[in-house]
Design an enzyme around this catalytic site. Structure first.
Site, PDB file in Angstrom:
ATOM      1  N   HIS A   1      -1.386  12.468  -3.028  1.00  0.00           N
ATOM      2  CA  HIS A   1      -1.138  10.397  -3.542  1.00  0.00           C
ATOM      3  C   HIS A   1      -2.371   9.825  -3.966  1.00  0.00           C
ATOM      4  O   HIS A   1      -2.565   8.952  -3.963  1.00  0.00           O
ATOM      5  CB  HIS A   1       0.258  10.267  -3.171  1.00  0.00           C
TER       6      HIS A   1
ATOM      7  N   ARG B   1       3.103  12.407  10.202  1.00  0.00           N
ATOM      8  CA  ARG B   1       1.617  12.782   9.612  1.00  0.00           C
ATOM      9  C   ARG B   1       0.946  11.562  10.788  1.00  0.00           C
ATOM     10  O   ARG B   1       1.416  10.377  10.463  1.00  0.00           O
ATOM     11  CB  ARG B   1       2.004  12.595   7.790  1.00  0.00           C
TER      12      ARG B   1
ATOM     13  N   GLU C   1      -4.505  12.995   9.472  1.00  0.00           N
ATOM     14  CA  GLU C   1      -4.493  12.690   8.086  1.00  0.00           C
ATOM     15  C   GLU C   1      -6.398  11.900   7.942  1.00  0.00           C
ATOM     16  O   GLU C   1      -6.640  11.047   8.180  1.00  0.00           O
ATOM     17  CB  GLU C   1      -3.536  11.715   7.228  1.00  0.00           C
TER      18      GLU C   1
ATOM     19  N   GLN D   1      -3.223  -5.361   6.127  1.00  0.00           N
ATOM     20  CA  GLN D   1      -2.778  -4.509   7.456  1.00  0.00           C
ATOM     21  C   GLN D   1      -3.902  -4.936   8.039  1.00  0.00           C
ATOM     22  O   GLN D   1      -4.635  -4.687   8.052  1.00  0.00           O
ATOM     23  CB  GLN D   1      -2.719  -3.082   6.699  1.00  0.00           C
TER      24      GLN D   1
ATOM     25  N   HIS E   1      -2.392   0.668  11.505  1.00  0.00           N
ATOM     26  CA  HIS E   1      -2.203  -0.764  11.204  1.00  0.00           C
ATOM     27  C   HIS E   1      -0.693  -0.889  11.054  1.00  0.00           C
ATOM     28  O   HIS E   1      -0.087   0.034  11.258  1.00  0.00           O
ATOM     29  CB  HIS E   1      -3.184  -1.047  10.212  1.00  0.00           C
TER      30      HIS E   1
ATOM     31  N   ASP F   1       1.060  -0.797   0.411  1.00  0.00           N
ATOM     32  CA  ASP F   1       0.025   0.116  -0.318  1.00  0.00           C
ATOM     33  C   ASP F   1       0.770   0.921   0.101  1.00  0.00           C
ATOM     34  O   ASP F   1       0.664   2.073   0.727  1.00  0.00           O
ATOM     35  CB  ASP F   1      -0.647  -0.477   1.281  1.00  0.00           C
TER      36      ASP F   1
ATOM     37  N   ASP G   1      -0.930   9.105  10.175  1.00  0.00           N
ATOM     38  CA  ASP G   1      -2.315   8.335   8.950  1.00  0.00           C
ATOM     39  C   ASP G   1      -3.439   7.245   9.551  1.00  0.00           C
ATOM     40  O   ASP G   1      -2.763   6.511  10.250  1.00  0.00           O
ATOM     41  CB  ASP G   1      -0.983   7.513   8.467  1.00  0.00           C
TER      42      ASP G   1
ATOM     43  N   ARG H   1      -3.927   4.819  -8.416  1.00  0.00           N
ATOM     44  CA  ARG H   1      -2.941   5.932  -7.256  1.00  0.00           C
ATOM     45  C   ARG H   1      -1.782   5.863  -8.101  1.00  0.00           C
ATOM     46  O   ARG H   1      -1.289   6.904  -8.261  1.00  0.00           O
ATOM     47  CB  ARG H   1      -3.361   5.674  -6.171  1.00  0.00           C
TER      48      ARG H   1
HETATM   49  C1  GLC Z   1      -3.571   6.694   4.582  1.00  0.00           C
HETATM   50  C2  GLC Z   1      -3.039   6.695   3.045  1.00  0.00           C
HETATM   51  C3  GLC Z   1      -3.390   5.862   1.710  1.00  0.00           C
HETATM   52  C4  GLC Z   1      -3.934   4.461   2.363  1.00  0.00           C
HETATM   53  C5  GLC Z   1      -4.476   4.518   4.120  1.00  0.00           C
HETATM   54  C6  GLC Z   1      -4.104   2.858   4.523  1.00  0.00           C
HETATM   55  O1  GLC Z   1      -5.017   7.451   3.650  1.00  0.00           O
HETATM   56  O2  GLC Z   1      -2.674   7.989   2.528  1.00  0.00           O
HETATM   57  O3  GLC Z   1      -3.085   5.689   0.782  1.00  0.00           O
HETATM   58  O4  GLC Z   1      -4.124   3.860   1.851  1.00  0.00           O
HETATM   59  O5  GLC Z   1      -4.090   5.488   4.728  1.00  0.00           O
HETATM   60  O6  GLC Z   1      -2.956   3.089   5.543  1.00  0.00           O
END
Ligand code: GLC
Length: 653
Positions: free
Chosen positions: A403, A290, A334, A260, A192, A149, A292, A528
């Protein structure tokens, strides 16, 4: 206990004592230089740490957790290199560094930008040329082998991807960036870990301690209950939220891909692990984490298990850990969620200013694309009007694309209020951006079509989505100029909003969609990657040649940064407030600031537009200066006249 009482009790609570005691124990030791600062910060932020923990855990568990976190904080501080302690002191003198108009972001994959971490250091001049003060290097901690990922399936948070370099290289890069005035952001994936992470491996071996790090179920009873209200993030290549695993002999919660594994944040051990990791990464020189997929941390039956209140308690505790041991570190959330939920990541009520410092303004991004497709900005204005204010010490991260895919997060009520049907509008936007709708200028692709809901999202580079790819294909020069003007208008909104504008690698050179991902087995099924290109340095070499497309776009983006830096009114402590224009093709934004008001006007269409000069508010009848082009819009019949895709930043002279 009512919330207020609880907070009063906490400010005199044991957390401060525990922390201060732990700090004082070190104050007598040889490593104690600066320990009085640590003690002072423990007194200042200890109550926050405790409030965060107690908001989530019952008293007996919380007591123990607070004491464990106190040890982690002191341990992290003891390990903190002197250069970073100096950086802490400097940052505490300019706590608004990320809010200032000179704060400007660049986002890239280290390998795709420069091969390795060492390679990145050799391109610092390029970043500086653009005005970068903040570099987000996409996932670089060691992921699982194979599909991962884009690095968001981490197998070791204390190691760097071997093809990029080592932890020592990361430290060297951070230090080189710091010397050039650039802060380093990396991802901390909280929700995760990879199925191959040692915690998951231990769980698979049957170790009870580590099985508790995850959410495991012996049969489908509980997962099926949860599934009734859970959405699917990747309905296409990873349907459902649970995965059967033979080793654990059960169903594992896997919100994203099957490899994950979601963590169990209700387990205090997980909280301690991440407190420790936060300080470990801060001590390598990372300035911003960041966070995530932060919205997903806490699961609650009968809900979508996103944005649960416990997430904010956990963030508050982790933020306090950092503030005491490594105060120059900031957090960026995020959370790609709706407006009312997203501001909570910056802090609402008692949490204001106590959680993340930065959060992505996903709505602005989506609404810019919607306005460009429809040449109608009413929905954008409506969405911004409804946006709750953020705490004055925080900032939005603004961006035109990232991204990830673009998901049409458009509220049905907002759509209805401007006379549109939400689902139909979202479907239209997908059709438009894949280039199927008549007259479309875009060249994107559909991502994750959800057969059940009919929703789909969009992949594609900014340049391809604004029409540059199409114009080049058909060789139409006026069309190309229109597309470039569209890109300028969109990026001007991103740079003019206040907060850190994030420039995604390649946008400054108008890079088009990249089809080579189809040849890479671990990327081929995830489109992506079409907007995650490799840096063509030969193209970048033409960036100073204004007769080339890349030269034109590079100069345009750079100019936006130069102007932005010169305007104190773009400090993120004040809000961008939309102003009614009566012309649907226009966006007007007012930024009221002690240094003087700034009014921005944007024309999201390829036609000339007229605007009632009342949008100028306090600037009306003043002598005006236009900061982007130097041209104050002329007036005809008492109306301001705006050229196609105009982006105008006006202030009093
Ligand atoms: C966030 C990331 C993305 C990823 C997801 C799982 O949204 O920006 O790219 O797939 O987390 O970690």
């Amino acid at each position: 206990m009512p919330h207020n009482e609880r907070v009063t009790a906490l400010t005199q609570g044991e957390a401060v004592d525990v922390l201060v005691a732990a700090a004082l124990r070190h104050a007598g030791s040889a490593t104690a230089d600066g320990a009085d600062d640590l003690v002072a910060r423990a007194r200042r932020w200890g109550p926050d740490l405790e409030a965060g923990v107690r908001a989530v855990f019952e008293p007996a568990v919380a007591d123990v957790l607070v004491a464990r976190l106190a040890e982690i904080v002191v341990g992290g501080w003891v390990d903190r290199p002197q250069a970073l302690r100096d950086r802490d002191r400097d940052r505490l003198l300019t706590p608004d560094w990320f809010q200032r108009p000179d704060a400007q972001g660049y986002v890239a994959y280290a390998d795709r930008f420069a091969g390795t971490l060492e390679g990145v250091a050799t391109h610092i001049d390029y970043l500086r040329e653009l005005g970068t003060t903040y570099l987000h290097l996409m996932p670089l901690l060691r992921p699982r082998a194979g599909a991962n990922d884009g690095g968001y399936a981490v197998a070791d948070y204390r190691d760097v991807r071997s093809d990029l370099g080592t932890m020592a290289d990361l430290e060297a890069l951070a230090s080189a960036l710091h010397d050039s005035g650039i802060a380093l952001t990396i991802d901390l994936v909280l929700n995760h870990v990879a199925r191959e992470h040692p915690w998951a491996q231990a769980a698979r071996r049957g170790e009870a301690h580590y099985r508790d790090y995850f959410l495991l179920f012996p049969d489908r009873t509980v997962p099926d209950e949860f599934e009734r209200t859970l959405p699917e993030v990747f309905p296409d290549f990873a349907p459902g939220n649970f995965t059967w695993d033979d080793d654990v002999d059960g169903w594992v919660w896997t919100t994203f891909n099957d490899y994950q594994w979601d963590l169990n944040w209700a387990n205090p051990d997980v909280v301690c692990e991440f407190a420790d990791l936060t300080l470990f990464l801060a001590n390598r020189g990372v300035d911003c984490l960041r966070l995530d997929a932060i919205a997903f941390l806490w699961k609650r039956m009968g809900t979508d298990s996103q944005n649960q209140p416990e997430v904010h308690g956990l963030t508050r505790a982790l933020r306090a850990v950092a503030r005491i041991a490594a105060p120059s570190l900031v957090f960026k959330a995020e959370a790609i969620v709706g407006p009312a939920d997203v501001v909570k990541y910056l802090g609402v009520g008692d949490y204001a200013g106590h959680v993340s410092d930065l959060a992505y303004h996903n709505s602005l991004m989506v609404q810019i694309w919607s306005a460009l497709a429809t040449r109608d900005a009413r929905l954008l204005v409506r969405a911004l009007e409804k946006f709750p204010p953020k705490p004055t010490t925080t900032a939005w991260a603004t961006y035109l694309r990232c991204h990830d895919d673009i998901g049409w997060a458009i509220d049905d009520t907002d759509a209805w209020q401007v006379g549109w049907n939400g689902p139909a509008h979202r479907a239209f936007l997908s059709e438009w951006y894949v280039g199927r709708a008549p007259g479309s200028f875009a060249r994107g692709e559909e991502f994750q079509v959800n057969e059940a809901t009919g929703d789909s999202r969009i992949s594609g580079s900014a340049a391809s989505l604004v029409g540059i790819e199409q114009a080049l294909q058909v060789g139409d020069v006026p069309m190309l100029h229109r597309a470039v003007a569209r890109l300028h208008c969109a990026y001007a909104m991103v740079y003019g909003f206040g907060g850190i504008p994030l420039l995604y690698m390649g946008d400054e050179l108008a890079l088009l969609n990249d089809a080579t991902y189809l040849d890479e087995p671990e990327h081929a099924e995830d489109n992506r990657w079409m907007h995650r290109p490799r840096m063509p340095w030969d193209v970048a070499a033409r960036r100073h040649d204004s007769s080339t497309l890349e030269g034109l776009v590079f100069a345009m983006v750079r100019h936006l940064g130069d102007v932005r830096r010169s305007l104190p009114s773009l400090h993120a402590s004040v809000e961008s407030v939309p102003v009614e224009t009566t012309n649907p093709a226009l966006v007007a934004v007012l930024r009221r600031h002690a240094a003087g008001d700034l009014v921005q006007l944007y024309n999201v269409s390829e036609d000339w537009q007229r605007c009632d000069p009342r949008v100028l508010g306090s600037l009306r009848d003043r002598e005006l200066v236009e900061h982007l082009s130097g041209d104050v819009p002329r007036t005809e019949d008492w109306q301001l006249v705006l050229p196609p895709y105009a982006a105008v930043w006006l202030a009093a002279r």
